[in-house]
Design a protein around this motif. Structure first.
Motif, PDB file in Angstrom:
ATOM      1  N   LEU A 226       8.760  -9.645  10.595  1.00  0.00           N
ATOM      2  CA  LEU A 226       7.650  -9.477  11.534  1.00  0.00           C
ATOM      3  C   LEU A 226       6.788  -8.277  11.151  1.00  0.00           C
ATOM      4  O   LEU A 226       5.563  -8.303  11.278  1.00  0.00           O
ATOM      5  CB  LEU A 226       8.195  -9.312  12.953  1.00  0.00           C
ATOM      6  N   GLY A 227       7.435  -7.230  10.646  1.00  0.00           N
ATOM      7  CA  GLY A 227       6.691  -6.056  10.193  1.00  0.00           C
ATOM      8  C   GLY A 227       5.816  -6.371   9.002  1.00  0.00           C
ATOM      9  O   GLY A 227       4.674  -5.906   8.908  1.00  0.00           O
ATOM     10  N   SER A 228       6.340  -7.188   8.077  1.00  0.00           N
ATOM     11  CA  SER A 228       5.574  -7.539   6.878  1.00  0.00           C
ATOM     12  C   SER A 228       4.352  -8.387   7.239  1.00  0.00           C
ATOM     13  O   SER A 228       3.320  -8.323   6.570  1.00  0.00           O
ATOM     14  CB  SER A 228       6.463  -8.296   5.879  1.00  0.00           C
ATOM     15  N   VAL A 229       4.457  -9.180   8.307  1.00  0.00           N
ATOM     16  CA  VAL A 229       3.313  -9.973   8.765  1.00  0.00           C
ATOM     17  C   VAL A 229       2.261  -9.057   9.390  1.00  0.00           C
ATOM     18  O   VAL A 229       1.059  -9.177   9.131  1.00  0.00           O
ATOM     19  CB  VAL A 229       3.756 -11.037   9.792  1.00  0.00           C
ATOM     20  N   TYR A 230       2.716  -8.088  10.187  1.00  0.00           N
ATOM     21  CA  TYR A 230       1.807  -7.177  10.881  1.00  0.00           C
ATOM     22  C   TYR A 230       0.959  -6.354   9.910  1.00  0.00           C
ATOM     23  O   TYR A 230      -0.263  -6.226  10.088  1.00  0.00           O
ATOM     24  CB  TYR A 230       2.613  -6.240  11.785  1.00  0.00           C
ATOM     25  N   ILE A 231       1.581  -5.809   8.859  1.00  0.00           N
ATOM     26  CA  ILE A 231       0.844  -4.924   7.944  1.00  0.00           C
ATOM     27  C   ILE A 231      -0.190  -5.677   7.110  1.00  0.00           C
ATOM     28  O   ILE A 231      -1.085  -5.056   6.532  1.00  0.00           O
ATOM     29  CB  ILE A 231       1.802  -4.162   6.996  1.00  0.00           C
ATOM     30  N   MET A 232      -0.089  -7.016   7.050  1.00  0.00           N
ATOM     31  CA  MET A 232      -1.088  -7.792   6.318  1.00  0.00           C
ATOM     32  C   MET A 232      -2.476  -7.662   6.949  1.00  0.00           C
ATOM     33  O   MET A 232      -3.486  -7.984   6.328  1.00  0.00           O
ATOM     34  CB  MET A 232      -0.687  -9.263   6.258  1.00  0.00           C
ATOM     35  N   LYS A 233      -2.530  -7.158   8.196  1.00  0.00           N
ATOM     36  CA  LYS A 233      -3.823  -6.937   8.844  1.00  0.00           C
ATOM     37  C   LYS A 233      -4.576  -5.776   8.197  1.00  0.00           C
ATOM     38  O   LYS A 233      -5.801  -5.700   8.282  1.00  0.00           O
ATOM     39  CB  LYS A 233      -3.617  -6.627  10.340  1.00  0.00           C
ATOM     40  N   PHE A 234      -3.830  -4.860   7.564  1.00  0.00           N
ATOM     41  CA  PHE A 234      -4.448  -3.640   7.052  1.00  0.00           C
ATOM     42  C   PHE A 234      -4.368  -3.495   5.529  1.00  0.00           C
ATOM     43  O   PHE A 234      -5.127  -2.729   4.945  1.00  0.00           O
ATOM     44  CB  PHE A 234      -3.773  -2.416   7.696  1.00  0.00           C
ATOM     45  N   LEU A 235      -3.442  -4.211   4.884  1.00  0.00           N
ATOM     46  CA  LEU A 235      -3.262  -4.095   3.440  1.00  0.00           C
ATOM     47  C   LEU A 235      -3.576  -5.419   2.753  1.00  0.00           C
ATOM     48  O   LEU A 235      -3.393  -6.482   3.335  1.00  0.00           O
ATOM     49  CB  LEU A 235      -1.825  -3.670   3.108  1.00  0.00           C
ATOM     50  N   THR A 236      -4.017  -5.341   1.512  1.00  0.00           N
ATOM     51  CA  THR A 236      -4.325  -6.553   0.747  1.00  0.00           C
ATOM     52  C   THR A 236      -3.031  -7.225   0.300  1.00  0.00           C
ATOM     53  O   THR A 236      -2.001  -6.551   0.122  1.00  0.00           O
ATOM     54  CB  THR A 236      -5.162  -6.212  -0.496  1.00  0.00           C
ATOM     55  N   PRO A 237      -3.053  -8.543   0.087  1.00  0.00           N
ATOM     56  CA  PRO A 237      -1.869  -9.243  -0.413  1.00  0.00           C
ATOM     57  C   PRO A 237      -1.365  -8.653  -1.731  1.00  0.00           C
ATOM     58  O   PRO A 237      -0.162  -8.585  -1.967  1.00  0.00           O
ATOM     59  CB  PRO A 237      -2.361 -10.684  -0.605  1.00  0.00           C
ATOM     60  N   PHE A 238      -2.319  -8.207  -2.598  1.00  0.00           N
ATOM     61  CA  PHE A 238      -1.921  -7.622  -3.875  1.00  0.00           C
ATOM     62  C   PHE A 238      -1.088  -6.359  -3.663  1.00  0.00           C
ATOM     63  O   PHE A 238      -0.042  -6.177  -4.291  1.00  0.00           O
ATOM     64  CB  PHE A 238      -3.158  -7.278  -4.709  1.00  0.00           C
ATOM     65  N   THR A 239      -1.524  -5.482  -2.770  1.00  0.00           N
ATOM     66  CA  THR A 239      -0.787  -4.244  -2.487  1.00  0.00           C
ATOM     67  C   THR A 239       0.605  -4.560  -1.956  1.00  0.00           C
ATOM     68  O   THR A 239       1.593  -3.936  -2.363  1.00  0.00           O
ATOM     69  CB  THR A 239      -1.548  -3.397  -1.444  1.00  0.00           C
ATOM     70  N   VAL A 240       0.679  -5.548  -1.077  1.00  0.00           N
ATOM     71  CA  VAL A 240       1.971  -5.928  -0.493  1.00  0.00           C
ATOM     72  C   VAL A 240       2.915  -6.466  -1.567  1.00  0.00           C
ATOM     73  O   VAL A 240       4.067  -6.039  -1.677  1.00  0.00           O
ATOM     74  CB  VAL A 240       1.768  -6.977   0.625  1.00  0.00           C
ATOM     75  N   MET A 241       2.425  -7.408  -2.383  1.00  0.00           N
ATOM     76  CA  MET A 241       3.271  -8.027  -3.403  1.00  0.00           C
ATOM     77  C   MET A 241       3.715  -7.013  -4.462  1.00  0.00           C
ATOM     78  O   MET A 241       4.854  -7.026  -4.919  1.00  0.00           O
ATOM     79  CB  MET A 241       2.526  -9.187  -4.080  1.00  0.00           C
ATOM     80  N   LEU A 242       2.801  -6.111  -4.852  1.00  0.00           N
ATOM     81  CA  LEU A 242       3.129  -5.102  -5.858  1.00  0.00           C
ATOM     82  C   LEU A 242       4.220  -4.167  -5.343  1.00  0.00           C
ATOM     83  O   LEU A 242       5.142  -3.797  -6.067  1.00  0.00           O
ATOM     84  CB  LEU A 242       1.876  -4.301  -6.219  1.00  0.00           C
ATOM     85  N   THR A 243       4.137  -3.812  -4.062  1.00  0.00           N
ATOM     86  CA  THR A 243       5.134  -2.913  -3.473  1.00  0.00           C
ATOM     87  C   THR A 243       6.472  -3.611  -3.293  1.00  0.00           C
ATOM     88  O   THR A 243       7.532  -2.998  -3.501  1.00  0.00           O
ATOM     89  CB  THR A 243       4.631  -2.386  -2.108  1.00  0.00           C
ATOM     90  N   ILE A 244       6.443  -4.887  -2.937  1.00  0.00           N
ATOM     91  CA  ILE A 244       7.680  -5.650  -2.763  1.00  0.00           C
ATOM     92  C   ILE A 244       8.479  -5.715  -4.066  1.00  0.00           C
ATOM     93  O   ILE A 244       9.710  -5.806  -4.053  1.00  0.00           O
ATOM     94  CB  ILE A 244       7.369  -7.064  -2.220  1.00  0.00           C
ATOM     95  N   ASN A 245       7.769  -5.629  -5.196  1.00  0.00           N
ATOM     96  CA  ASN A 245       8.456  -5.650  -6.491  1.00  0.00           C
ATOM     97  C   ASN A 245       9.373  -4.444  -6.691  1.00  0.00           C
ATOM     98  O   ASN A 245      10.187  -4.422  -7.626  1.00  0.00           O
ATOM     99  CB  ASN A 245       7.429  -5.696  -7.634  1.00  0.00           C
ATOM    100  N   LEU A 246       9.243  -3.440  -5.823  1.00  0.00           N
ATOM    101  CA  LEU A 246      10.114  -2.266  -5.909  1.00  0.00           C
ATOM    102  C   LEU A 246      11.482  -2.522  -5.269  1.00  0.00           C
ATOM    103  O   LEU A 246      12.383  -1.697  -5.396  1.00  0.00           O
ATOM    104  CB  LEU A 246       9.451  -1.070  -5.217  1.00  0.00           C
ATOM    105  N   GLU A 247      11.622  -3.666  -4.568  1.00  0.00           N
ATOM    106  CA  GLU A 247      12.886  -3.963  -3.879  1.00  0.00           C
ATOM    107  C   GLU A 247      14.103  -3.877  -4.805  1.00  0.00           C
ATOM    108  O   GLU A 247      15.093  -3.209  -4.472  1.00  0.00           O
ATOM    109  CB  GLU A 247      12.825  -5.338  -3.216  1.00  0.00           C
ATOM    110  N   PRO A 248      14.085  -4.537  -5.985  1.00  0.00           N
ATOM    111  CA  PRO A 248      15.250  -4.426  -6.868  1.00  0.00           C
ATOM    112  C   PRO A 248      15.497  -2.997  -7.352  1.00  0.00           C
ATOM    113  O   PRO A 248      16.647  -2.596  -7.536  1.00  0.00           O
ATOM    114  CB  PRO A 248      14.884  -5.346  -8.054  1.00  0.00           C
ATOM    115  N   VAL A 249      14.415  -2.226  -7.532  1.00  0.00           N
ATOM    116  CA  VAL A 249      14.567  -0.835  -7.972  1.00  0.00           C
ATOM    117  C   VAL A 249      15.304  -0.031  -6.910  1.00  0.00           C
ATOM    118  O   VAL A 249      16.282   0.673  -7.196  1.00  0.00           O
ATOM    119  CB  VAL A 249      13.188  -0.190  -8.256  1.00  0.00           C
ATOM    120  N   TYR A 250      14.838  -0.147  -5.652  1.00  0.00           N
ATOM    121  CA  TYR A 250      15.502   0.548  -4.551  1.00  0.00           C
ATOM    122  C   TYR A 250      16.964   0.110  -4.439  1.00  0.00           C
ATOM    123  O   TYR A 250      17.866   0.933  -4.250  1.00  0.00           O
ATOM    124  CB  TYR A 250      14.788   0.261  -3.225  1.00  0.00           C
TER     125      TYR A 250
END
Length: 297
Positions: A226-250
């Motif tokens: 639900l949080g990831s849906v909410y932030i799409m109002k303020f961030l571009t899909p590219f920014t979201v997808m690029l940041t999600i790629n950090l999941e395996p690193v974390y």
């Protein structure tokens, strides 16, 4: 507006960090992969359902669409099943490295689903991913089963993302998610019922496991989505997808910090994992630049 963007970007990193912690929870929970996924989805369904009731939001959708959501729910359930199974038979680092190949599988599957031509640079990036996987496979024969399951999980994840990219065009994302979770729960329940797996042992869960399952189902599944849906109002899909790629690193960093020796791999593994992650980021950057050029024409 700028303040909202900054807050959303911080919120996004927290969400991605939470998703990175999912693999840690899979290691901490002592249940086998199948009951673990069943309980995760059950808790997520109850949480989402409760939120809909509290907000008095409708869950109305046509019968045909609900069946489509249920089908997607089966895919996500299988993704989680292979993901946690991979963790159980190998370790967190191997599983997350393989999960990073999701973008590679998406580049293969997207042309099939959307009937478009294969893009040259995606083929090149795919070749790099194959080379990286060859390095990871060379780590040790004992991880082969985990690698195969991890790659299967990545492929299922890519399939699920592509399916959702079509479904979300006509229905609100929270409604889709609720029915996908419900569908996954019902299908897994039918399977468990017919295989006689609903035994007293299945419903015997320790307090420690309940604690980790609650975090997994509520925070890592329901609230994070639900949080990831909410932030799409303020961030571009590219920014979201690029940041999600950090999941395996974390996730890998957390695993090494928390479990140390059991997660330490040789240099070839980390080179392979870094190659995959770099390819995912480069692919996202190239796609974003091409979109910008097209928008300027």
């Amino acid at each position: 507006m700028l303040a909202d963007n900054i807050k959303s970007y911080i919120y996004l990193h927290i969400i991605v960090f939470i998703w990175g912690f999912t693999a840690i929870l899979g290691h901490l929970i002592t249940l086998e992969a199948l009951p673990l996924v069943w309980y995760r989805i059950l808790i997520a369904v109850v949480t989402l359902g409760g939120m809909f009731l509290f907000k008095r939001q409708t869950l109305q959708a046509s019968r045909g669409k609900i069946l489509q959501f249920f089908g997607a729910g089966l895919v996500i359930a299988l993704h989680w099943l292979t993901f946690f199974w991979a963790i159980k038979v190998s370790n967190i680092s191997v599983t997350l490295a393989c999960l990073s190949t999701g973008a590679f599988f998406a580049s293969i599957l997207e042309p099939i689903f959307f009937k478009r031509k294969i893009i040259g640079y995606e083929v090149f990036f795919g070749f790099i991913v194959i080379c990286a996987l060859a390095l990871i496979f060379s780590v040790s024969g004992e991880y082969v089963e985990g690698i195969v399951l991890g790659l299967s999980s990545a492929c299922l994840s890519a399939t699920f993302s592509i399916i959702n990219s079509k479904l979300v065009k006509h229905t609100a994302a929270p409604i889709i998610t609720f029915y996908e979770m419900l569908g996954g729960l019902l299908i897994l329940s039918v399977f468990l019922l017919f295989t006689g797996s609903f035994t007293s042992e299945f419903f015997t869960v320790s307090l420690t496991d309940w604690f980790w399952l609650f975090i997994l189902g509520v925070f890592c599944t329901a609230f994070a989505f639900l949080g990831s849906v909410y932030i799409m109002k303020f961030l571009t899909p590219f920014t979201v997808m690029l940041t999600i790629n950090l999941e395996p690193v974390y996730g890998i960093l957390l695993a090494v910090l928390l479990f140390k020796d059991s997660e330490k791999m040789n240099s070839e593994f980390y080179v392979g994992a870094l190659l995959i992650l770099s390819t995912v980021v480069l692919n996202a950057i190239v796609k974003n630049r091409k979109k910008r050029k097209l928008s300027l024409k």
